[in-house]
Design a protein around this motif. Structure first.
Motif, short mmCIF file in Angstrom:
data_model
loop_
_atom_site.label_atom_id
_atom_site.label_comp_id
_atom_site.label_asym_id
_atom_site.label_seq_id
_atom_site.Cartn_x
_atom_site.Cartn_y
_atom_site.Cartn_z
N LEU A 115 0.84 -1.21 0.00
CA LEU A 115 0.00 0.00 0.00
C LEU A 115 0.87 1.25 0.00
O LEU A 115 0.61 2.20 -0.75
N LYS A 116 1.91 1.25 0.82
CA LYS A 116 2.84 2.38 0.86
C LYS A 116 3.45 2.62 -0.52
O LYS A 116 3.53 3.76 -0.99
N LYS A 117 3.84 1.56 -1.18
CA LYS A 117 4.45 1.66 -2.50
C LYS A 117 3.46 2.23 -3.53
O LYS A 117 3.81 3.09 -4.33
N VAL A 118 2.22 1.77 -3.48
CA VAL A 118 1.19 2.26 -4.41
C VAL A 118 0.89 3.74 -4.16
O VAL A 118 0.83 4.54 -5.10
N ILE A 119 0.71 4.12 -2.90
CA ILE A 119 0.40 5.51 -2.56
C ILE A 119 1.52 6.43 -3.04
O ILE A 119 1.29 7.40 -3.76
N ASN A 120 2.74 6.12 -2.61
CA ASN A 120 3.87 6.98 -2.96
C ASN A 120 4.18 6.94 -4.45
O ASN A 120 4.53 7.97 -5.04
N GLY A 121 4.02 5.79 -5.08
CA GLY A 121 4.24 5.69 -6.52
C GLY A 121 3.28 6.56 -7.30
O GLY A 121 3.67 7.26 -8.24
N TYR A 122 2.01 6.55 -6.91
CA TYR A 122 1.02 7.38 -7.59
C TYR A 122 1.31 8.87 -7.37
O TYR A 122 1.35 9.65 -8.31
N LEU A 123 1.52 9.25 -6.11
CA LEU A 123 1.77 10.66 -5.81
C LEU A 123 3.02 11.18 -6.50
O LEU A 123 3.08 12.34 -6.90
N ASP A 124 4.01 10.33 -6.65
CA ASP A 124 5.26 10.74 -7.30
C ASP A 124 5.20 10.65 -8.82
O ASP A 124 6.14 11.06 -9.49
N SER A 125 4.11 10.15 -9.35
CA SER A 125 3.98 10.05 -10.81
C SER A 125 3.24 11.25 -11.41
O SER A 125 3.20 11.41 -12.62
N ILE A 126 2.65 12.08 -10.57
CA ILE A 126 1.88 13.23 -11.03
C ILE A 126 2.69 14.50 -10.77
O ILE A 126 3.01 14.82 -9.63
N THR A 127 3.02 15.22 -11.84
CA THR A 127 3.80 16.45 -11.68
C THR A 127 2.89 17.65 -11.43
O THR A 127 1.70 17.64 -11.79
N LEU A 128 3.48 18.67 -10.84
CA LEU A 128 2.76 19.92 -10.64
C LEU A 128 2.36 20.50 -11.99
O LEU A 128 1.27 21.06 -12.13
N SER A 129 3.19 20.33 -12.98
CA SER A 129 2.88 20.81 -14.33
C SER A 129 1.59 20.17 -14.84
O SER A 129 0.74 20.85 -15.42
#
Length: 143
Positions: A115-129
């Motif tokens: 779950l930690k991997k999925v949460i952080n992976g998703y959040l880190d895949s979306i850029t501010l741009s």
């Protein structure tokens, strides 16, 4: 996992800075007005973002705030971690947490790690741009 108001407002603030970036500092009162956030609370949010080196402050008559880097260099995860701290879903997986006495025999630890991997992976895949682009496309969002 629940993101607090502080995290949600930090994300909105960063999106606002990205959407309205024209190279000039943006006054905090303008961001607060567009985002319908009190100036007092906005001051707390911007302080977190400055401390995390996501935003820089420009003092003076034409002062305000700017992104410290290009919006493509930030992720949603960077911003939420600046506001919320560690986004690990349970305490026993946090780096500075006292080791659990059941860690060696815990049958659900692999689930929590996943779950930690999925949460952080998703959040880190979306850029501010990307978030700024989506915000510009939505006419009903106030920016």
């Amino acid at each position: 996992m629940k993101i607090s108001t502080k995290g949600r407002y930090a994300l909105r603030t960063m999106i606002d800075l990205a959407v309205n970036d024209n190279g000039s500092p943006i006054p905090l009162k303008d961001i607060a007005a567009r985002q319908d956030i009190s100036l007092k609370y906005m001051e707390q949010i911007i302080a977190l973002l400055i401390k995390a080196k996501l935003v820089k402050s420009v003092r003076g008559n034409n002062g305000g705030y700017l992104l410290a880097k290009s919006s493509m260099q930030y992720t949603a995860g960077d911003i939420l971690r600046a506001a919320e701290g560690d986004l690990t879903p349970i305490d026993c997986l946090k780096k500075n947490h006292i080791a659990c006495t059941r860690a060696d025999t815990c049958t659900v630890q692999p689930f929590w790690l996943g779950l930690k991997k999925v949460i952080n992976g998703y959040l880190d895949s979306i850029t501010l741009s990307e978030l700024a682009r989506q915000a510009k496309e939505k006419s009903h969002i106030r920016f």
